[in-house]
Design an enzyme around this catalytic site. Structure first.
Site, PDB file in Angstrom:
ATOM      1  CG  LEU A   1      52.283  93.552  33.410  1.00  0.00           C
ATOM      2  CD1 LEU A   1      51.361  94.256  34.402  1.00  0.00           C
ATOM      3  CD2 LEU A   1      51.726  92.152  33.095  1.00  0.00           C
TER       4      LEU A   1
ATOM      5  CB  VAL B   1      77.358  85.229  31.196  1.00  0.00           C
ATOM      6  CG1 VAL B   1      77.480  85.102  32.717  1.00  0.00           C
ATOM      7  CG2 VAL B   1      75.899  85.204  30.792  1.00  0.00           C
TER       8      VAL B   1
ATOM      9  NE  ARG C   1      71.745  83.702  21.456  1.00  0.00           N
ATOM     10  CZ  ARG C   1      72.467  83.596  22.565  1.00  0.00           C
ATOM     11  NH1 ARG C   1      72.876  82.426  22.968  1.00  0.00           N
ATOM     12  NH2 ARG C   1      72.781  84.665  23.256  1.00  0.00           N
TER      13      ARG C   1
ATOM     14  CB  CYS D   1      67.101  83.430  28.537  1.00  0.00           C
ATOM     15  SG  CYS D   1      68.744  84.088  28.258  1.00  0.00           S
TER      16      CYS D   1
ATOM     17  CG  ASN E   1      64.906  83.527  32.730  1.00  0.00           C
ATOM     18  OD1 ASN E   1      64.900  84.678  33.147  1.00  0.00           O
ATOM     19  ND2 ASN E   1      65.938  83.011  32.078  1.00  0.00           N
TER      20      ASN E   1
ATOM     21  CB  ALA F   1      50.459  93.399  24.937  1.00  0.00           C
TER      22      ALA F   1
ATOM     23  CE  LYS G   1      67.176  92.573  25.895  1.00  0.00           C
ATOM     24  NZ  LYS G   1      67.118  92.579  27.343  1.00  0.00           N
TER      25      LYS G   1
ATOM     26  NE  ARG H   1      66.962  94.015  32.860  1.00  0.00           N
ATOM     27  CZ  ARG H   1      66.556  95.213  33.270  1.00  0.00           C
ATOM     28  NH1 ARG H   1      65.388  95.670  32.907  1.00  0.00           N
ATOM     29  NH2 ARG H   1      67.306  95.962  34.060  1.00  0.00           N
TER      30      ARG H   1
HETATM   31  C1  UGA Z   1      66.025  87.551  30.351  1.00  0.00           C
HETATM   32  C2  UGA Z   1      65.717  87.949  31.800  1.00  0.00           C
HETATM   33  O1  UGA Z   1      64.985  89.190  31.815  1.00  0.00           O
HETATM   34  C3  UGA Z   1      67.009  88.108  32.595  1.00  0.00           C
HETATM   35  O2  UGA Z   1      66.706  88.389  33.950  1.00  0.00           O
HETATM   36  C4  UGA Z   1      67.801  86.781  32.511  1.00  0.00           C
HETATM   37  O3  UGA Z   1      69.043  86.872  33.195  1.00  0.00           O
HETATM   38  C5  UGA Z   1      68.075  86.469  31.049  1.00  0.00           C
HETATM   39  O4  UGA Z   1      66.816  86.348  30.346  1.00  0.00           O
HETATM   40  C6  UGA Z   1      68.870  85.192  30.981  1.00  0.00           C
HETATM   41  O5  UGA Z   1      68.357  84.159  31.403  1.00  0.00           O
HETATM   42  O6  UGA Z   1      70.045  85.241  30.581  1.00  0.00           O
HETATM   43  P1  UGA Z   1      66.797  88.850  28.155  1.00  0.00           P
HETATM   44  O7  UGA Z   1      66.553  87.566  27.449  1.00  0.00           O
HETATM   45  O8  UGA Z   1      68.049  89.611  27.908  1.00  0.00           O
HETATM   46  O9  UGA Z   1      66.741  88.621  29.749  1.00  0.00           O
HETATM   47  O10 UGA Z   1      65.621  89.807  27.755  1.00  0.00           O
HETATM   48  P2  UGA Z   1      64.348  90.463  28.430  1.00  0.00           P
HETATM   49  O11 UGA Z   1      64.587  91.908  28.611  1.00  0.00           O
HETATM   50  O12 UGA Z   1      63.867  89.715  29.594  1.00  0.00           O
HETATM   51  O13 UGA Z   1      63.292  90.283  27.241  1.00  0.00           O
HETATM   52  C7  UGA Z   1      62.959  88.990  26.756  1.00  0.00           C
HETATM   53  C8  UGA Z   1      61.896  89.096  25.698  1.00  0.00           C
HETATM   54  O14 UGA Z   1      60.643  89.459  26.278  1.00  0.00           O
HETATM   55  C9  UGA Z   1      62.166  90.135  24.610  1.00  0.00           C
HETATM   56  O15 UGA Z   1      61.855  89.596  23.356  1.00  0.00           O
HETATM   57  C10 UGA Z   1      61.235  91.268  24.956  1.00  0.00           C
HETATM   58  O16 UGA Z   1      60.854  92.010  23.838  1.00  0.00           O
HETATM   59  C11 UGA Z   1      60.056  90.504  25.536  1.00  0.00           C
HETATM   60  N1  UGA Z   1      59.225  91.319  26.458  1.00  0.00           N
HETATM   61  C12 UGA Z   1      59.752  91.802  27.605  1.00  0.00           C
HETATM   62  C13 UGA Z   1      57.891  91.529  26.155  1.00  0.00           C
HETATM   63  O17 UGA Z   1      57.379  91.075  25.116  1.00  0.00           O
HETATM   64  N2  UGA Z   1      57.124  92.266  27.031  1.00  0.00           N
HETATM   65  C14 UGA Z   1      57.628  92.768  28.180  1.00  0.00           C
HETATM   66  O18 UGA Z   1      56.866  93.412  28.941  1.00  0.00           O
HETATM   67  C15 UGA Z   1      58.972  92.533  28.483  1.00  0.00           C
END
Ligand code: UGA
Length: 457
Positions: free
Chosen positions: A276, A11, A353, A286, A234, A278, A346, A162
């Site tokens: 959305l 960050v 983590r 986070c 979140n 799955a 991802k 993200r």
């Molecule tokens: C997340 C939030 O999206 C950010 O807005 C926030 O700032 C950040 O946490 C934080 O608190 O620092 P991030 O953890 O980088 O960001 O990742 P995301 O893109 O949100 O994905 C999180 C997880 O959800 C991943 O494992 C992803 O594969 C999963 N996911 C995401 C799904 O399973 N389905 C989806 O439709 C979207």
């Protein structure tokens, strides 16, 4: 403006590099002097697309500097960001606030009179932390004998970045939240973020402005509300994923298709189509951390947030959905050779983590499988941070496929989507694919003779 950033992690470095890119003079500080030495050379300790280029460019332009001297970082700063880590504490429930407390105290020890300064918390912190931070700053000031003689205010400005999208999310945010009880602090933040709010900057070549993006709203709130907005955002995103995963599991039972369900509900503008997808559930540092912390926070007030607890539980269950599907297809798993495609939580990050892949590997090992894994970027980090993980690593998809009884796609890297699946099939012992992210073309793979299982499709 002159900016100081405390904490040279993901960050802090992203914020610093982008604010420098926008024309500010930024000094980054961290207690870890090794990290600072590496950053001075333009080397980052984590993976984030295009950030190394941006950091090096801003170092060269002399708008960005890194220092191990906090006083140097703070001198002349109009705005001081605290962007240190807030990991889960040893009890697994609360937030470890030591780094924030230390940072605030050290700011107090090093602030000098002479100019108004805003101390801004970017770290994700429990509600009410702003006042707590101020008390630590006051302790430091008292220690210096400067109590009441330094003109400063505190503010909360949570980040919504993200991983893998950090630069674009900073330059083109959906919103900027500025929380403070001090009008001058809010003015300073509005001034700092004006180029982003009004989108007056020339975009960097690697992060073009999204079509139609004209403005980023800046929302002024009180500090507690700013802190809660971060947790609420979140929690809501995690709930959306848990919801669609629950629908996917029901789709599997009744023979419906969750991708179409997601499309069908997402077209309702009140629901929206994002988040959305799955799969095997969310990971990352986070969502789980913030949900657990918010549940805990509410319980302090004798309120049990049933929905948030159910969301956490749903995600725990979802993580092993791929293993259950594998059992369904192969029946006995003992002695099977299973290939894992993707370790990072991802794509576009090497962050492990809370990564679902780690739980899946452990479970397969318990069930007697021989597990091999490949990830385009996260293998070195996995070796380093999880030396006991019961897995051997390959250097390509093909190596993992060779002799495998099944492949499980856990992270939807494009390399996997675009791989030569015909060649993969010819190498496998049995052509079974469990697509834990619904990222592959089911019809195409089945046409090639694969046994394909997605999640709810
Ligand atoms: C997340 C939030 O999206 C950010 O807005 C926030 O700032 C950040 O946490 C934080 O608190 O620092 P991030 O953890 O980088 O960001 O990742 P995301 O893109 O949100 O994905 C999180 C997880 O959800 C991943 O494992 C992803 O594969 C999963 N996911 C995401 C799904 O399973 N389905 C989806 O439709 C979207």
């Amino acid at each position: 403006m002159n900016i100081a950033i405390i904490g040279a992690g993901w960050v802090g470095v992203t914020t610093g590099a982008v604010l420098a890119f926008l024309g500010n003079k930024v000094k980054g500080y961290d207690v870890n002097s090794k990290l600072i030495s590496r950053l001075i050379e333009g080397n980052l300790s984590f993976y984030e697309p295009h950030l190394p280029e941006l950091v090096r460019e801003q170092l060269q332009a002399d708008r960005l500097q890194f220092t191990s001297e906090l006083r140097t970082a703070l001198s002349n700063a109009d705005v001081v960001f605290i962007a240190v880590g807030t990991p889960v504490a040893a009890d697994g429930q609360t937030v470890d606030m030591r780094f924030v407390g230390d940072a605030a105290y050290n700011v107090g020890l090093n602030l000098q009179p002479g100019r108004f300064q805003v101390i801004v918390t970017k770290s994700t912190v429990p509600v009410g932390t702003n006042g707590w931070i101020e008390s630590y700053i006051e302790q430091g000031l008292e220690e210096q004998g400067l109590s009441g003689r330094v003109d400063y205010a505190v503010a909360s400005n949570p980040e919504f970045l993200r991983e893998g999208m950090a630069i674009a999310d900073t330059l083109y945010p959906d919103r900027i939240i500025a929380g403070s009880g001090d009008e001058r602090a809010l003015k300073a933040l509005a001034e700092l973020y004006r180029p982003i709010v009004d989108q007056t900057f020339e975009p960097p070549s690697f992060s073009p402005r999204p079509p139609g993006f004209k403005r980023a709203p800046l929302v002024r709130v009180d500090p507690a509300t700013a802190e809660l907005i971060k947790y609420a955002a979140n929690s809501f995103l995690a709930t959306k994923i848990a919801f669609i995963n629950e629908m996917a599991n029901i789709c599997d039972l009744v023979g419906a298709n969750v991708k179409d369900v997601a499309l069908g509900i997402g077209l309702d503008h009140r629901i929206g189509g994002a988040f959305l997808n799955a799969g095997v559930g969310w990971g990352g540092s986070c969502f789980s951390k913030d949900l657990v912390a918010l549940v805990r926070e509410a319980e302090v007030y004798a309120y049990t947030p049933q929905l948030l607890k159910a969301v956490l539980e749903q995600n725990r269950w979802q993580r092993l959905v791929a293993v259950r599907k594998l059992q369904d297809v192969l029946k006995t798993l003992r002695g099977r050779r299973i290939g894992i495609l993707g370790l990072a939580f991802k794509p576009e990050t090497d962050d492990l983590r809370s990564a679902p892949a780690l739980d899946i590997i452990r479970r397969l090992n318990e069930l007697g499988c021989v597990v091999r894994a490949y990830d385009p970027v996260a293998v070195p980090r996995c070796r380093e941070t999880h030396p006991d993980m019961p897995v051997t690593y390959g250097e390509s998809v093909m190596e993992i496929a060779d002799g495998a009884d099944a492949l499980i796609l856990v992270t939807e890297w494009q390399d996997f989507v675009n791989a030569d699946w015909q060649a993969i099939k010819s190498l496998m012992r049995t052509p079974v694919v469990i697509d834990g992210r619904n990222a592959l073309d089911k019809q195409r793979l089945e046409g090639m003779g694969f046994v394909y299982r997605g999640v709810g499709i």
